[in-house]
Design an enzyme around this catalytic site. Structure first.
Site, PDB file in Angstrom:
ATOM      1  N   GLU A   1      24.574  -0.839   8.867  1.00 23.18           N
ATOM      2  CA  GLU A   1      23.676   0.317   8.949  1.00 23.18           C
ATOM      3  C   GLU A   1      24.208   1.226  10.057  1.00 23.18           C
ATOM      4  O   GLU A   1      24.381   0.783  11.196  1.00 23.18           O
ATOM      5  CB  GLU A   1      22.245  -0.120   9.295  1.00 23.18           C
ATOM      6  CG  GLU A   1      21.556  -0.903   8.189  1.00 23.18           C
ATOM      7  CD  GLU A   1      20.162  -1.409   8.582  1.00 23.18           C
ATOM      8  OE1 GLU A   1      19.281  -1.409   7.714  1.00 23.18           O
ATOM      9  OE2 GLU A   1      19.964  -1.820   9.743  1.00 23.18           O
TER      10      GLU A   1
ATOM     11  N   HIS B   1      24.881  -1.318  13.059  1.00 24.19           N
ATOM     12  CA  HIS B   1      24.141  -2.575  12.933  1.00 24.19           C
ATOM     13  C   HIS B   1      24.779  -3.483  11.890  1.00 24.19           C
ATOM     14  O   HIS B   1      24.702  -3.232  10.687  1.00 24.19           O
ATOM     15  CB  HIS B   1      22.678  -2.261  12.579  1.00 24.19           C
ATOM     16  CG  HIS B   1      21.792  -3.453  12.603  1.00 24.19           C
ATOM     17  ND1 HIS B   1      20.709  -3.603  11.782  1.00 24.19           N
ATOM     18  CD2 HIS B   1      21.830  -4.578  13.352  1.00 24.19           C
ATOM     19  CE1 HIS B   1      20.126  -4.759  12.027  1.00 24.19           C
ATOM     20  NE2 HIS B   1      20.792  -5.372  12.973  1.00 24.19           N
TER      21      HIS B   1
ATOM     22  N   SER C   1      19.255  -4.396  17.101  1.00 27.36           N
ATOM     23  CA  SER C   1      18.435  -4.419  15.891  1.00 27.36           C
ATOM     24  C   SER C   1      17.033  -3.916  16.195  1.00 27.36           C
ATOM     25  O   SER C   1      16.250  -3.707  15.270  1.00 27.36           O
ATOM     26  CB  SER C   1      18.372  -5.835  15.313  1.00 27.36           C
ATOM     27  OG  SER C   1      18.065  -6.753  16.323  1.00 27.36           O
TER      28      SER C   1
ATOM     29  N   ASN D   1      15.724  -4.565   8.570  1.00 30.12           N
ATOM     30  CA  ASN D   1      14.726  -5.319   9.333  1.00 30.12           C
ATOM     31  C   ASN D   1      13.307  -4.819   9.100  1.00 30.12           C
ATOM     32  O   ASN D   1      12.351  -5.563   9.285  1.00 30.12           O
ATOM     33  CB  ASN D   1      15.061  -5.307  10.821  1.00 30.12           C
ATOM     34  CG  ASN D   1      16.119  -6.354  11.150  1.00 30.12           C
ATOM     35  OD1 ASN D   1      16.281  -7.320  10.414  1.00 30.12           O
ATOM     36  ND2 ASN D   1      16.840  -6.157  12.234  1.00 30.12           N
TER      37      ASN D   1
HETATM   38  N1  3HC Z   1      30.598 -17.185  10.643  1.00 31.40           N
HETATM   39  C1  3HC Z   1      31.667 -16.753   9.937  1.00 31.40           C
HETATM   40  N2  3HC Z   1      31.884 -17.066   8.662  1.00 31.40           N
HETATM   41  C2  3HC Z   1      30.981 -17.850   8.065  1.00 31.40           C
HETATM   42  C3  3HC Z   1      29.839 -18.341   8.735  1.00 31.40           C
HETATM   43  C4  3HC Z   1      29.667 -17.963  10.076  1.00 31.40           C
HETATM   44  N3  3HC Z   1      28.594 -18.344  10.791  1.00 31.40           N
HETATM   45  N4  3HC Z   1      29.116 -19.085   7.889  1.00 31.40           N
HETATM   46  C5  3HC Z   1      29.783 -19.079   6.719  1.00 31.40           C
HETATM   47  N5  3HC Z   1      30.895 -18.333   6.823  1.00 31.40           N
HETATM   48  C6  3HC Z   1      31.868 -18.058   5.768  1.00 31.40           C
HETATM   49  C7  3HC Z   1      32.551 -19.317   5.311  1.00 31.40           C
HETATM   50  O1  3HC Z   1      33.713 -19.580   6.088  1.00 31.40           O
HETATM   51  C8  3HC Z   1      32.888 -18.981   3.881  1.00 31.40           C
HETATM   52  O2  3HC Z   1      34.050 -18.183   3.825  1.00 31.40           O
HETATM   53  P1  3HC Z   1      35.050 -18.247   2.564  1.00 31.40           P
HETATM   54  O3  3HC Z   1      34.237 -17.878   1.365  1.00 31.40           O
HETATM   55  O4  3HC Z   1      36.110 -17.237   2.919  1.00 31.40           O
HETATM   56  O5  3HC Z   1      35.551 -19.649   2.537  1.00 31.40           O
HETATM   57  C9  3HC Z   1      31.725 -18.099   3.422  1.00 31.40           C
HETATM   58  O6  3HC Z   1      31.146 -17.581   4.643  1.00 31.40           O
HETATM   59  C10 3HC Z   1      30.671 -18.855   2.662  1.00 31.40           C
HETATM   60  O7  3HC Z   1      30.255 -19.935   3.486  1.00 31.40           O
HETATM   61  P2  3HC Z   1      29.801 -21.368   2.946  1.00 31.40           P
HETATM   62  O8  3HC Z   1      30.427 -21.602   1.611  1.00 31.40           O
HETATM   63  O9  3HC Z   1      30.039 -22.362   4.023  1.00 31.40           O
HETATM   64  O10 3HC Z   1      28.236 -21.265   2.873  1.00 31.40           O
HETATM   65  P3  3HC Z   1      27.295 -20.347   2.018  1.00 31.40           P
HETATM   66  O11 3HC Z   1      27.907 -19.949   0.713  1.00 31.40           O
HETATM   67  O12 3HC Z   1      26.023 -21.091   2.036  1.00 31.40           O
HETATM   68  O13 3HC Z   1      27.156 -18.997   2.881  1.00 31.40           O
HETATM   69  C11 3HC Z   1      26.001 -17.659   4.441  1.00 31.40           C
HETATM   70  C12 3HC Z   1      26.707 -19.001   4.208  1.00 31.40           C
HETATM   71  C13 3HC Z   1      26.998 -16.524   4.222  1.00 31.40           C
HETATM   72  C14 3HC Z   1      25.521 -17.679   5.875  1.00 31.40           C
HETATM   73  C15 3HC Z   1      24.812 -17.542   3.384  1.00 31.40           C
HETATM   74  O14 3HC Z   1      23.965 -18.633   3.516  1.00 31.40           O
HETATM   75  C16 3HC Z   1      24.019 -16.271   3.564  1.00 31.40           C
HETATM   76  O15 3HC Z   1      24.402 -15.203   3.100  1.00 31.40           O
HETATM   77  N6  3HC Z   1      22.846 -16.401   4.234  1.00 31.40           N
HETATM   78  C17 3HC Z   1      21.967 -15.241   4.508  1.00 31.40           C
HETATM   79  C18 3HC Z   1      22.496 -14.517   5.708  1.00 31.40           C
HETATM   80  C19 3HC Z   1      21.661 -13.325   6.027  1.00 31.40           C
HETATM   81  O16 3HC Z   1      20.686 -12.977   5.385  1.00 31.40           O
HETATM   82  N7  3HC Z   1      22.061 -12.637   7.109  1.00 31.40           N
HETATM   83  C20 3HC Z   1      21.325 -11.483   7.609  1.00 31.40           C
HETATM   84  C21 3HC Z   1      20.447 -11.937   8.711  1.00 31.40           C
HETATM   85  S1  3HC Z   1      19.476 -10.616   9.325  1.00 31.40           S
HETATM   86  C22 3HC Z   1      20.451  -9.905  10.453  1.00 31.40           C
HETATM   87  O17 3HC Z   1      21.560 -10.316  10.745  1.00 31.40           O
HETATM   88  C23 3HC Z   1      19.881  -8.692  11.121  1.00 31.40           C
HETATM   89  C24 3HC Z   1      19.546  -8.963  12.551  1.00 31.40           C
HETATM   90  O18 3HC Z   1      19.186  -7.703  13.109  1.00 31.40           O
HETATM   91  C25 3HC Z   1      18.415  -9.952  12.718  1.00 31.40           C
END
Ligand code: 3HC
Length: 285
Positions: free
Chosen positions: A153, A141, A120, A192
């Site tokens: 990405e 990414h 990233s 990012n």
């Molecule tokens: N690993 C795998 N699957 C996961 C998981 C994980 N850590 N966390 C949740 N899930 C799955 C669940 O199993 C569920 O699947 P289903 O719908 O098939 O049953 C689904 O995701 C939804 O999970 P939950 O209902 O338990 O929880 P939420 O609806 O609150 O979703 C989340 C959890 C998807 C993590 C949500 O909170 C979210 O989208 N958060 C923002 C994440 C984000 O912004 N990510 C980008 C970060 S930046 C990045 O990665 C870039 C890097 O360069 C820094």
């Protein structure tokens, strides 16, 4: 276009493990490798848990879960990447470590194999320069959690050719992702570049006493419809990684938009926040 059947994922942290799971779920044979065997075991355990949950919810049949696991091989031997048609690297965000790995991969993989990095923050061009196949080195990414987040990405290094971009885009689509092309290898790519200044601004709001971190998170979640606020998201991605990314972007650009807030650095230095003490902005159960 090269036929991709087997994908090697190097690095079994949360991103590498998630990408390996996603790829196996998408029908590819996957070789997941890491020098640390406990990381491989943790990844397998995590995949099993997620599958059990999916079977429980009726989203997956037990047979499908078994088939996914059967497509996945975990191994501490890097040489096992030799069978791969495409490699995705997801090791530690360290330029030297990534260059050393790509030099090895370049020696191990067939000449036509594309070497992708999930970095990233490190320039794709600098990773590619460690190989003799810079045209076939590309950024791929994923976002955390890779099984769930819909975006990939696809990032061009200075030398990356069109065939590599097309192959990587096609592969991401076969994993169910929507892709965007990042045409120039610039710090932050797209997401990012937007997200990191948001993290910094959120911390500054708290430093200036404008609002509490809880209220900043609530404001962003309800006011912008984000699933997580900036402090929750920093904890989710890792606060140390966040600081490291800010520092790398700042070094590369000297742009004050990426200057890490002093309080973040001080809290990590003081051992009040971060991986070493296993503490985020929030305390979790
Ligand atoms: N690993 C795998 N699957 C996961 C998981 C994980 N850590 N966390 C949740 N899930 C799955 C669940 O199993 C569920 O699947 P289903 O719908 O098939 O049953 C689904 O995701 C939804 O999970 P939950 O209902 O338990 O929880 P939420 O609806 O609150 O979703 C989340 C959890 C998807 C993590 C949500 O909170 C979210 O989208 N958060 C923002 C994440 C984000 O912004 N990510 C980008 C970060 S930046 C990045 O990665 C870039 C890097 O360069 C820094």
């Amino acid at each position: 276009m090269t036929q991709i059947r087997t994908i090697a994922v190097v690095g079994a942290g949360s991103m590498g493990g998630g990408i390996a799971h996603l790829a196996a779920q998408s029908g590819f044979s996957v070789v997941l490798t890491d020098t640390l065997e406990p990381a491989l075991e943790r990844s397998l355990e995590r995949i099993r848990q997620l599958q059990e949950k999916a079977v429980g919810k009726g989203k997956l049949t037990p047979a499908e879960a078994e088939e996914t696991l059967a497509r996945l091989t975990v191994t501490p031997r890097l040489e096992d990447v030799r069978s791969a048609d495409f490699v995705i690297e997801a090791i530690i965000e360290d330029e030297g470590a990534k260059q050393a790995l790509f030099r090895q991969l370049d020696g191990l993989c067939r000449p036509e194999v594309v070497l992708a990095t999930n970095t990233s923050s490190i320039p794709i061009t600098s990773i590619a320069a460690a190989t003799t196949r810079a045209k076939q080195v590309v950024g791929m990414h994923f976002f955390n959690p890779p099984q769930v987040m819909r975006l990939v990405e696809v990032v061009r290094g200075y030398e990356t050719d069109d065939a590599t971009v097309a192959l990587t885009t096609d592969l991401a689509k076969r994993m169910g992702k929507t892709t965007v092309e990042v045409k120039r290898d610039t710090p932050g790519f797209i997401v990012n570049r937007i997200l990191v200044p948001q993290f910094i601004e959120a911390i500054r709001l708290v430093e200036e006493g404008v609002a509490s971190k809880e209220d900043v998170d609530t404001a962003v979640k309800l006011g912008l419809n984000y699933p997580m606020g900036p402090f929750e998201l920093q904890d989710f991605a890792g606060v140390d990684i966040g600081l490291h990314v800010m520092d790398v972007f700042f070094q590369e650009t000297k742009d004050p938009r990426y200057a890490a807030p002093q309080s973040l650095r001080a809290l990590i230095r003081a051992g009040r926040l971060g991986k070493k003490v296993n503490k985020g902005w929030y305390d979790y159960e």
